[in-house]
Scaffold this motif. Structure first.
Motif, PDB file in Angstrom:
ATOM      1  N   THR A 227       0.825  -1.204   0.000  1.00  0.00           N
ATOM      2  CA  THR A 227       0.000   0.000   0.000  1.00  0.00           C
ATOM      3  C   THR A 227       0.863   1.259   0.000  1.00  0.00           C
ATOM      4  N   LEU A 228       1.928   1.253   0.821  1.00  0.00           N
ATOM      5  CA  LEU A 228       2.785   2.434   0.926  1.00  0.00           C
ATOM      6  C   LEU A 228       3.472   2.747  -0.403  1.00  0.00           C
ATOM      7  N   VAL A 229       4.070   1.738  -1.009  1.00  0.00           N
ATOM      8  CA  VAL A 229       4.767   1.965  -2.276  1.00  0.00           C
ATOM      9  C   VAL A 229       3.775   2.271  -3.394  1.00  0.00           C
ATOM     10  N   GLY A 230       2.625   1.606  -3.356  1.00  0.00           N
ATOM     11  CA  GLY A 230       1.613   1.854  -4.375  1.00  0.00           C
ATOM     12  C   GLY A 230       1.094   3.282  -4.384  1.00  0.00           C
ATOM     13  N   SER A 231       1.276   3.987  -3.256  1.00  0.00           N
ATOM     14  CA  SER A 231       0.818   5.376  -3.190  1.00  0.00           C
ATOM     15  C   SER A 231       1.734   6.333  -3.944  1.00  0.00           C
ATOM     16  N   VAL A 232       2.954   5.889  -4.278  1.00  0.00           N
ATOM     17  CA  VAL A 232       3.897   6.787  -4.966  1.00  0.00           C
ATOM     18  C   VAL A 232       4.487   6.191  -6.237  1.00  0.00           C
ATOM     19  N   VAL A 233       4.277   4.887  -6.469  1.00  0.00           N
ATOM     20  CA  VAL A 233       4.857   4.224  -7.635  1.00  0.00           C
ATOM     21  C   VAL A 233       3.765   3.467  -8.383  1.00  0.00           C
ATOM     22  N   ASP A 234       3.722   3.659  -9.688  1.00  0.00           N
ATOM     23  CA  ASP A 234       2.805   2.883 -10.522  1.00  0.00           C
ATOM     24  C   ASP A 234       3.527   1.654 -11.043  1.00  0.00           C
ATOM     25  N   GLY A 235       2.946   0.476 -10.813  1.00  0.00           N
ATOM     26  CA  GLY A 235       3.518  -0.752 -11.341  1.00  0.00           C
ATOM     27  C   GLY A 235       4.571  -1.352 -10.441  1.00  0.00           C
ATOM     28  N   PRO A 236       5.204  -2.428 -10.894  1.00  0.00           N
ATOM     29  CA  PRO A 236       6.197  -3.140 -10.078  1.00  0.00           C
ATOM     30  C   PRO A 236       7.469  -2.334  -9.879  1.00  0.00           C
ATOM     31  N   VAL A 237       8.229  -2.713  -8.847  1.00  0.00           N
ATOM     32  CA  VAL A 237       9.515  -2.072  -8.575  1.00  0.00           C
ATOM     33  C   VAL A 237      10.637  -3.042  -8.914  1.00  0.00           C
ATOM     34  N   ALA A 238      11.859  -2.515  -8.961  1.00  0.00           N
ATOM     35  CA  ALA A 238      13.002  -3.328  -9.373  1.00  0.00           C
ATOM     36  C   ALA A 238      13.647  -4.072  -8.206  1.00  0.00           C
ATOM     37  N   GLY A 239      13.587  -3.499  -7.007  1.00  0.00           N
ATOM     38  CA  GLY A 239      14.250  -4.130  -5.874  1.00  0.00           C
ATOM     39  C   GLY A 239      13.659  -3.674  -4.560  1.00  0.00           C
ATOM     40  N   VAL A 240      13.790  -4.540  -3.543  1.00  0.00           N
ATOM     41  CA  VAL A 240      13.368  -4.215  -2.185  1.00  0.00           C
ATOM     42  C   VAL A 240      14.452  -4.678  -1.223  1.00  0.00           C
TER      43      VAL A 240
END
Length: 311
Positions: free
Chosen positions: A87-100
């Motif tokens: 939810t947190l990342v989805g609030s600032v990024v659209d789509g998948p991310v490259a790394g966590v």
């Protein structure tokens, strides 16, 4: 999460296994990398130094003091618990991310600040909350929970063989109003041999801290959601500091890496299961002796990593 997590947070936290983290992230750059446990920002600063503008960092932490270390950095900062990473990342990024990246546990800064209540070496209030979102304080656990529940968490989260004895001593000594008083009660409940073999309160303080912050539930939720969050080729890196955290990470990575579960010899797969990730660390990565000499906290660090496979 100890001295400096980089150049701007001296005294907060020296990042553990920072070179190894950067090496694991090389294949996913350029891209968005989530530092899910920002702390003093050491791992983020190391990635910014290495990758420059090619990496876009989203930093998460539940501790307002930790997020203050992000001032001036070219990153996105979100206050929250990494258990809600989707939810947190989805609030600032659209789509998948490259790394966590996860760097679990308590930071050196939190341990060193007596008024946070984490340290059995320094007197302070019984708090132990990593952030204001924690539902209870250590004072409530110590002074309100019954002996059975105290025994359970001290045994489970502290892996303390004398859990029942310590819980009974805590209940008998109530009210306990400070970390120094709690540490004394625990020490007095121990046989002399245990008092000579490392600090007798270490395991109990760990157990109470984990209970206050629901740490193991957060680890399980955060790792699961992080694997879902990264796209094909994306990587999830997790650094743990005790066996309970590491066991959760190891088991979840193994489950997501499991492919077909059909009995051997079947001509065609009938289960339909396919591996979601590839484990990059068949043997966990540990700190070198050189790093341990420079930062004793690295001694217990265990790093595991996976890469998302194309669906």
């Amino acid at each position: 999460m100890n001295q400096d997590q980089g150049n701007g947070a001296a005294g907060y936290h020296q990042p553990v296994l920072a070179n190894e983290v950067v090496e694991l992230m090389v294949p996913v750059v350029p891209g968005v990398v989530v530092d899910a446990t920002f702390g003093g920002g050491g791992h983020t600063r190391r990635m910014l130094d290495e990758f420059g503008e090619e990496v876009t960092v989203v930093a998460i932490d539940r501790d307002p003091e930790a997020l203050a270390n992000a001032s001036g950095l070219p990153i996105r900062v979100i206050a929250g618990n990494f258990s809600d990473i989707d939810t947190l990342v989805g609030s600032v990024v659209d789509g998948p991310v490259a790394g966590v990246l996860f760097d679990f546990g308590v930071s050196s800064h939190q341990l060193d600040e007596a008024d946070r209540g984490f340290s059995y070496h320094r007197d302070g209030p019984l708090d132990m909350r990593m952030g204001p979102d924690a539902a209870v304080t250590a004072a409530q656990v110590v002074n309100e929970w019954d002996a059975r529940d105290l025994t359970r968490i001290i045994r489970m989260y502290g892996e303390e063989p004398l859990a029942r004895r310590i819980a009974s001593a805590i209940v008998a000594a109530r009210p306990i109003e400070s970390t120094a008083a709690l540490s004394t009660v625990i020490a007095q409940a121990m046989p002399a041999a245990r008092r000579r073999a490392g600090h007798p309160a270490r395991r109990t303080f760990q157990a109470i801290r984990i209970a206050v912050n629901s740490e193991l539930e957060a680890v399980a939720d955060g790792v699961r959601k992080a694997v879902d969050l990264v796209g094909p080729g994306g990587r999830v890196v997790a650094i743990s500091y005790h066996s309970l955290e590491d066991r959760i990470v190891k088991q979840h990575f193994a489950e997501r890496a499991q492919g077909c579960t059909c009995p051997p010899g079947l001509p065609v797969c009938g289960c339909g299961n396919t591996a979601e990730v590839r484990v990059l660390t068949r043997k966990p990565i540990r700190a070198s002796e050189t790093e341990i000499e420079a930062n004793n906290r690295a001694r217990s660090a265990v790093l595991r990593a996976v890469e998302k496979v194309a669906s």
